[in-house]
Design a protein around this motif. Structure first.
Motif, PDB file in Angstrom:
ATOM      1  N   SER A 120     -20.881 -17.398 -11.814  1.00  0.00           N
ATOM      2  CA  SER A 120     -21.776 -16.819 -12.814  1.00  0.00           C
ATOM      3  C   SER A 120     -21.017 -16.058 -13.899  1.00  0.00           C
ATOM      4  N   GLN A 132     -20.665 -17.338 -17.571  1.00  0.00           N
ATOM      5  CA  GLN A 132     -21.687 -17.085 -18.584  1.00  0.00           C
ATOM      6  C   GLN A 132     -21.682 -15.652 -19.105  1.00  0.00           C
ATOM      7  N   ASP A 169     -20.080 -26.878  -9.549  1.00  0.00           N
ATOM      8  CA  ASP A 169     -20.720 -25.627  -9.964  1.00  0.00           C
ATOM      9  C   ASP A 169     -20.135 -25.121 -11.274  1.00  0.00           C
ATOM     10  N   LYS A 224     -22.103 -24.558 -14.920  1.00  0.00           N
ATOM     11  CA  LYS A 224     -22.107 -23.332 -15.716  1.00  0.00           C
ATOM     12  C   LYS A 224     -21.652 -23.611 -17.157  1.00  0.00           C
ATOM     13  N   SER A 244     -24.424 -25.295 -19.090  1.00  0.00           N
ATOM     14  CA  SER A 244     -25.467 -24.358 -19.514  1.00  0.00           C
ATOM     15  C   SER A 244     -25.104 -23.663 -20.816  1.00  0.00           C
TER      16      SER A 244
END
Length: 352
Positions: free
Chosen positions: A30, A33, A86, A90, A93
């Motif tokens: 995460s 981002q 994964d 990210k 996105s």
């Protein structure tokens, strides 16, 4: 119409397997981002520095994984593949193309524990057995890595430790990355997700807006540091200059007869494996105008770096090693091999 007990069992079993598969990556990406990394290289298809940026960004997760599990890489290809997926999600996105991860990071086997990786090291326990409980990284890479001097000492420490590890097994690979992950994940108290650590040790570039904000916040402390260090720096430079002059004189009188034999031996070991170009001392002295202090652009614990211009106009950095002991030749060969095979924003590539 309801499901039979047997059908319900298989349905729940499939859901369980799917859940395990989706959560098999042990890293939380995460931060991709939220971390203030400079994504501009990956927005330009012609910018070749994008892959270095993504490697450093992925390295934050690997260093954090090392800190939490004591493992440098993933235990199996399933975990590695899941983490790459994964990481890719990210990036997507943030509107980056799906192909970036495979193009820049390669396949999942690149991040699975392998006996050929760095003298067979897989965990921090293996690292301690090979390097010892403390190393140059512990003294050079802890704390705030802001500033060229602190950062330079840390990067050079990583370089020397990786050369030490490479000397244990001539077929070792990735030793520099091992040193980077260890410094960022284990040694540095702020951890890999701290921008100061990521910029220096992992070689990640920050977004310009975040950099400007950081500069404004640290402006006063920077001024204090500069003026406080100026006197000490002048003394160090003068002392270093005297040491260089003395060592050059001493070497010319003591090692002149051994020079040709040494050059022949090192050429035979280095050039066939790296494709690097060999320069004579006379060429380097001419390129740097005799290694004067005005051309000095950096200094570490073991050498001084000078700016030089080759006869064809190419601008180069020339490192003059000050600390030469009985292992100097072996370490030099290892360091050349390492530089030829790594990508790091804070290290220059070899001239080929």
């Amino acid at each position: 119409m309801g499901l039979s007990p047997r059908s319900l069992f298989f349905f729940l079993f499939i859901l369980f397997i799917d859940s395990v598969t989706c959560s098999s990556c042990p890293i939380d990406f995460s931060y991709v981002q939220t971390f203030p990394w400079d994504s501009s290289p990956c927005q330009d298809p012609t910018d070749k520095s994008c892959c270095q940026t993504l490697l450093s960004l992925f390295g934050i997760g690997l260093a954090q994984y090392l800190k939490q599990t004591s493992m440098f890489y993933f235990p199996n290809e399933t975990s590695s593949s899941s983490c790459l997926s994964d990481f890719q999600t990210k990036l997507q996105s943030l509107s980056f193309p799906r192909s970036l991860v495979s193009e820049c990071l390669g396949n999942s086997t690149e991040f699975v524990v392998n006996p050929s990786f760095c003298a067979g090291i897989a965990t921090t326990q293996d690292w301690i057995k090979k390097v010892g409980p403390t190393s140059l990284l512990d003294s050079s890479c802890n704390g705030d890595m802001t500033g060229l001097t602190r950062c330079g000492l840390c990067v050079e420490a990583g370089f020397r430790v990786s050369a030490q590890l490479a000397s244990l097994d001539k077929n070792s690979t990735k030793c520099f990355y091992y040193a980077v992950f260890y410094a960022a994940g284990i040694v540095n108290e702020f951890g890999p997700e701290d921008p100061r650590t990521a910029v220096c040790i992992l070689g990640l570039t920050l977004d310009s807006s975040a950099t400007n904000k950081s500069k404004n916040l640290s402006k006063d402390s920077l001024y204090k540091w500069v003026f406080g260090s100026l006197g000490a720096l002048v003394g160090v430079l003068m002392t270093t200059g005297l040491i260089i002059v003395y060592k050059k004189w001493h070497k010319k009188n003591q090692q002149k007869e051994l020079h040709e034999e040494y050059v022949t031996g090192v050429k035979a070991r280095v050039l066939p494996n790296t494709g690097a170009k060999w320069f004579s001392l006379a060429e380097l002295e001419q390129a740097t105008s005799g290694f004067p202090q005005r051309n000095m652009i950096g200094q570490g614990g073991y050498g001084v770096v000078f700016k030089g211009i080759l006869s064809d106009g190419t601008v180069v950095a020339v490192k003059q090693i000050l600390d030469i002991d009985s292992k100097g030749d072996e370490e030099f060969v290892n360091e050349v091999g390492i530089i030829s095979n790594i990508r790091h924003r804070n290290l220059l590539s070899l001239n080929k």
